[in-house]
Scaffold this active site. Structure first.
Site, short mmCIF file in Angstrom:
data_model
loop_
_atom_site.label_atom_id
_atom_site.label_comp_id
_atom_site.label_asym_id
_atom_site.label_seq_id
_atom_site.Cartn_x
_atom_site.Cartn_y
_atom_site.Cartn_z
N LYS A 80 104.70 -34.31 11.41
CA LYS A 80 105.81 -34.39 10.46
C LYS A 80 107.02 -35.04 11.11
O LYS A 80 107.23 -34.89 12.32
CB LYS A 80 106.22 -32.99 10.01
CG LYS A 80 105.23 -32.30 9.10
CD LYS A 80 105.78 -30.92 8.82
CE LYS A 80 105.25 -30.33 7.55
NZ LYS A 80 105.87 -29.03 7.29
N GLY A 133 111.23 -35.06 1.29
CA GLY A 133 110.58 -35.72 0.16
C GLY A 133 109.10 -35.98 0.38
O GLY A 133 108.51 -36.86 -0.25
N GLU A 161 102.46 -29.42 13.54
CA GLU A 161 102.28 -28.06 13.03
C GLU A 161 100.81 -27.81 12.77
O GLU A 161 100.07 -28.76 12.46
CB GLU A 161 102.98 -27.95 11.66
CG GLU A 161 104.33 -27.34 11.67
CD GLU A 161 104.93 -27.24 10.26
OE1 GLU A 161 106.14 -27.10 10.18
OE2 GLU A 161 104.20 -27.32 9.24
N LYS A 217 106.41 -31.59 -5.53
CA LYS A 217 106.17 -30.59 -6.58
C LYS A 217 106.11 -31.19 -7.98
O LYS A 217 106.88 -32.10 -8.29
CB LYS A 217 107.30 -29.56 -6.53
CG LYS A 217 107.44 -28.87 -5.18
CD LYS A 217 108.83 -28.30 -4.96
CE LYS A 217 108.99 -27.84 -3.53
NZ LYS A 217 110.38 -27.50 -3.19
N GLU A 248 111.91 -22.17 2.47
CA GLU A 248 110.54 -22.47 2.04
C GLU A 248 109.52 -21.88 3.01
O GLU A 248 109.65 -22.03 4.23
CB GLU A 248 110.34 -23.99 1.96
CG GLU A 248 111.19 -24.64 0.89
CD GLU A 248 110.86 -26.11 0.66
OE1 GLU A 248 111.15 -26.59 -0.45
OE2 GLU A 248 110.30 -26.77 1.56
N ARG A 253 120.71 -27.15 -0.37
CA ARG A 253 121.26 -27.75 -1.60
C ARG A 253 120.67 -27.03 -2.80
O ARG A 253 119.81 -26.17 -2.64
CB ARG A 253 120.85 -29.21 -1.67
CG ARG A 253 119.34 -29.33 -1.51
CD ARG A 253 118.77 -30.67 -1.85
NE ARG A 253 117.49 -30.91 -1.24
CZ ARG A 253 116.31 -30.50 -1.69
NH1 ARG A 253 116.24 -29.81 -2.82
NH2 ARG A 253 115.20 -30.75 -1.05
P1 ADP Z 1 109.35 -32.25 2.82
O1 ADP Z 1 110.59 -31.69 3.43
O2 ADP Z 1 109.10 -33.67 3.18
O3 ADP Z 1 109.25 -31.97 1.34
P2 ADP Z 1 107.79 -29.96 3.63
O4 ADP Z 1 107.80 -29.58 5.06
O5 ADP Z 1 108.69 -29.19 2.68
O6 ADP Z 1 108.14 -31.50 3.52
O7 ADP Z 1 106.32 -29.92 3.06
C1 ADP Z 1 105.98 -30.39 1.78
C2 ADP Z 1 104.57 -29.94 1.41
O8 ADP Z 1 103.63 -30.43 2.36
C3 ADP Z 1 104.36 -28.44 1.41
O9 ADP Z 1 104.78 -27.84 0.21
C4 ADP Z 1 102.86 -28.34 1.60
O10 ADP Z 1 102.16 -28.60 0.41
C5 ADP Z 1 102.59 -29.49 2.57
N1 ADP Z 1 102.64 -28.98 3.97
C6 ADP Z 1 103.69 -29.07 4.81
N2 ADP Z 1 103.40 -28.50 5.99
C7 ADP Z 1 102.15 -28.04 5.91
C8 ADP Z 1 101.28 -27.34 6.82
N3 ADP Z 1 101.65 -27.02 8.04
N4 ADP Z 1 100.04 -27.00 6.37
C9 ADP Z 1 99.63 -27.33 5.12
N5 ADP Z 1 100.40 -27.99 4.23
C10 ADP Z 1 101.65 -28.34 4.61
#
Ligand code: ADP
Length: 447
Positions: A158, A164, A200, A237, A275, A292
Site C-alpha cells: 500500500k 481512494g 500488510e 465503496k 476504519e 473528514r
Molecule cells: P484507501 O485509503 O485507499 O481507501 P484503505 O486502506 O482504506 O485504502 O483500503 C481500502 C479497501 O481495500 C478496504 O476496504 C479493503 O477492502 C481493502 N484492503 C485494504 N487493506 C487490506 C488488507 N490488509 N487485507 C484485505 N483487504 C484490504
C-alpha cells in the site's frame, strides 16, 4: 459561531454542507469551476465565486484561488467537504495563518493520519489492534521479504500517502512481490507524489467496518456506531449499511472503545472515522483513520438522528458536544446506495454528459442527496458520484424493501449509473442474509 462559511467543494457534498449551514443561520459562499457554472450548489449559496477552469488542479485544488475567494467574501470559515483539499494539512495550516477557521481537525492530526505508516504506529502505541505488517516504510524487496517472513503470504502493498483505493497490490508469492513492488512505487509516486510503500497481511474476504466518532475541543468524545462498507469495487465503496449485520453487540462495543482510544491518543477534535478490517474469525484490526466527513455519513445520521455536518461545524466553532455517549441511541437500519455515473456493463466506465431527465424517489424513509437535475451536464473532470439514495427501515429487512422500492422509482436518462447494480445486490441471497465480504461484487462482475 461563524458568520459566513465558504464551501471548498462541489457536487452532492457541497449541497449537503450548504443545507447544514443554512439551517444553522450561517451565510454561505459557493466556489465553482468554469465546468460547474450550472451546478446546483451555486443556487443554494448566498454568494458564488468562480475559482478557475474545469480541471481540479486549476480550481478545487487551487489553494490560492480558494483563500482569495474566502478573503474577498469575508468568510470566517472554510468547509473542505471530502476529497480535494479535505485531507491536505498544508491547506488547513494556510487557512489558520490567514485567520480563517478550517472546519475539520488540526493540521497535525491530518498529517499524522495521512501518513499511513505513522497512523499505524500511533494506533499500535495506543493499544489498538493494527493489521499485521510493516512498522516502517519499505523500499526494497529484501525489506519486504523480511516482514513477510513473519506474516506470510498473501500480502498487500500500500502507498504510505495513499487514498481512494489507489496504488494497492496484492501479492501471493515472492515472484509477484518483485514485480508488484516496482509498479506500486511508480503508481504511488504518480498518484500521491510519494513512492513510499508499506506492506500488510492481506486478509482473505474480510469486512470493512468503520466507526464514526465526534470529539469537541473541551475533551468530550463519543462514537456513533459503525458502518459496514464491504460492498466495494476496486477497493471503493458502493453500498454501505448501519448497523453491520456481521457483528454482535460485544464486538460493536469493543470496536467503539478502540476507535475512541485511538482518537484520544492523538487528541482528535472534529468528526472522523476509524476504519477496521474484520476477518473471518471475528478479529478486527485498525486500517486507517479518515479525518473528514465521509461520503457514507448519512446512514449514521439516519440511525442516530445526529446531523453530522452541523455537529462538525459546531465543533469547529468551539461548541461542546450536545450529548454524551449514553445519549446516543441507535434506531432501525439504514442502507446507502451510491449512484455513480458509470456503466456496470462496460466495466464501470465513466458516463459523463447530459442528463435529459431525472426523477428521484421519495416517500417515507427515503433520502436522496444529490446535485443533479434534469438538463444537468456531468462534467468529465471529477469523481463519478452523482448522488446517494438512503433508505431507512425499522430493521434490515424493511430497509432492503424500501431501498428496492426507491431504486425502482429512480429514473436517470440516458446516463448509465450504478443503480441497476445496486438493485441486483438488494435481490441477492447473500446480501439479504448479510453474509457478504469485500469480494462480494466479483460474483456480479469481473473486477
Ligand atoms: P484507501 O485509503 O485507499 O481507501 P484503505 O486502506 O482504506 O485504502 O483500503 C481500502 C479497501 O481495500 C478496504 O476496504 C479493503 O477492502 C481493502 N484492503 C485494504 N487493506 C487490506 C488488507 N490488509 N487485507 C484485505 N483487504 C484490504
Amino acid at each position: 459561531m461563524f458568520s459566513k462559511i465558504l464551501v471548498a467543494n462541489r457536487g452532492e457534498i457541497a449541497v449537503r454542507i450548504l443545507r447544514a449551514a443554512r439551517e444553522l443561520g450561517i451565510k454561505t459562499v459557493a466556489v465553482y469551476s468554469q465546468a460547474d457554472k450550472n451546478s446546483l450548489h451555486l443556487a443554494f449559496a448566498d454568494e458564488a465565486i468562480c475559482i478557475g477552469k474545469g480541471p481540479a488542479s486549476q480550481s478545487y485544488l487551487n489553494i490560492s484561488s480558494i483563500i482569495s475567494a474566502a478573503e474577498v467574501t469575508d468568510s470566517d470559515a472554510i468547509h473542505p467537504g471530502y476529497g480535494f483539499l479535505a485531507e491536505n494539512p498544508h491547506f488547513a495550516e494556510i487557512c489558520h495563518s490567514c485567520g480563517i477557521h478550517f472546519i475539520g481537525p488540526s493540521a497535525e492530526n491530518i498529517r499524522l493520519m495521512g501518513d499511513k505508516i505513522q497512523a499505524r504506529k500511533t494506533m499500535r502505541k495506543a493499544g489498538v489492534p493494527v493489521v499485521p505488517g510493516s512498522k516502517d516504510k519499505i523500499d526494497t524487496k529484501k525489506e519486504a521479504a523480511k516482514i513477510i517472513k513473519d506474516i506470510g503470504f498473501p500480502v498487500i502493498l500500500k502507498a504510505k500517502s495513499g487514498g481512494g483505493g489507489k496504488g494497492m497490490r496484492i501479492c501471493h508469492s515472492e515472484i509477484s512481490l518483485a514485480a508488484s513492488l516496482h509498479t506500486a512505487q511508480t503508481e504511488a509516486e504518480a498518484a500521491f507524489g510519494d513512492p513510499g510503500l508499506y506492506v500488510e497481511k492481506y486478509l482473505e474476504d474480510p469486512r470493512h467496518i468503520e466507526i464514526q466518532i465526534a470529539a469537541d475541543s473541551h475533551g468530550n468524545m463519543v462514537h456513533l456506531g459503525e458502518r459496514d462498507c464491504s460492498v466495494q469495487r476496486n477497493h471503493q465503496k458502493i453500498i454501505e449499511e448501519s448497523p453491520s449485520p456481521a457483528i454482535d453487540s460485544q464486538t460493536r462495543k469493543k470496536m467503539g472503545q478502540f476507535a475512541l482510544k485511538g482518537a484520544k491518543a492523538i487528541h482528535y477534535q472534529s468528526v472522523g472515522t476509524v476504519e477496521f478490517l474484520l476477518d473471518k474469525d471475528g478479529h478486527f484490526y485498525f486500517m486507517e483513520m479518515n479525518t473528514r466527513i465521509q461520503v457514507e455519513h448519512p446512514i449514521t445520521e439516519e440511525v442516530t438522528g445526529v446531523d453530522l455536518l452541523k455537529l462538525q461545524i459546531l465543533i469547529a466553532a468551539g461548541e461542546k458536544l450536545p450529548f454524551r455517549q449514553s445519549d446516543i441511541k441507535f434506531r432501525g437500519h439504514a442502507i446507502e446506495c451510491r449512484l455513480n455515473a458509470e456503466d456496470p456493463k462496460k466495466n464501470f466506465m465513466p458516463s459523463p454528459g447530459k442528463i435529459d431527465f431525472c426523477y428521484f424517489p421519495g416517500g417515507k424513509d427515503i433520502r436522496v442527496d444529490t446535485h443533479i437535475y434534469s438538463g444537468y451536464h456531468i462534467p468529465p473532470y471529477y469523481d463519478s458520484l452523482i448522488g446517494k439514495i438512503i433508505a431507512k427501515g425499522d430493521n434490515r429487512k424493511e430497509a432492503i424493501i424500501k431501498m428496492k422500492r426507491a431504486l425502482g422509482e429512480l429514473l436517470i436518462e440516458p446516463t448509465k449509473t450504478t443503480a441497476e447494480f445496486c438493485l441486483q445486490a438488494m435481490n441477492d441471497a447473500d446480501f439479504k442474509t448479510g453474509k457478504y465480504h469485500t469480494g462480494f461484487i466479483k460474483k456480479f462482475i469481473d473486477t
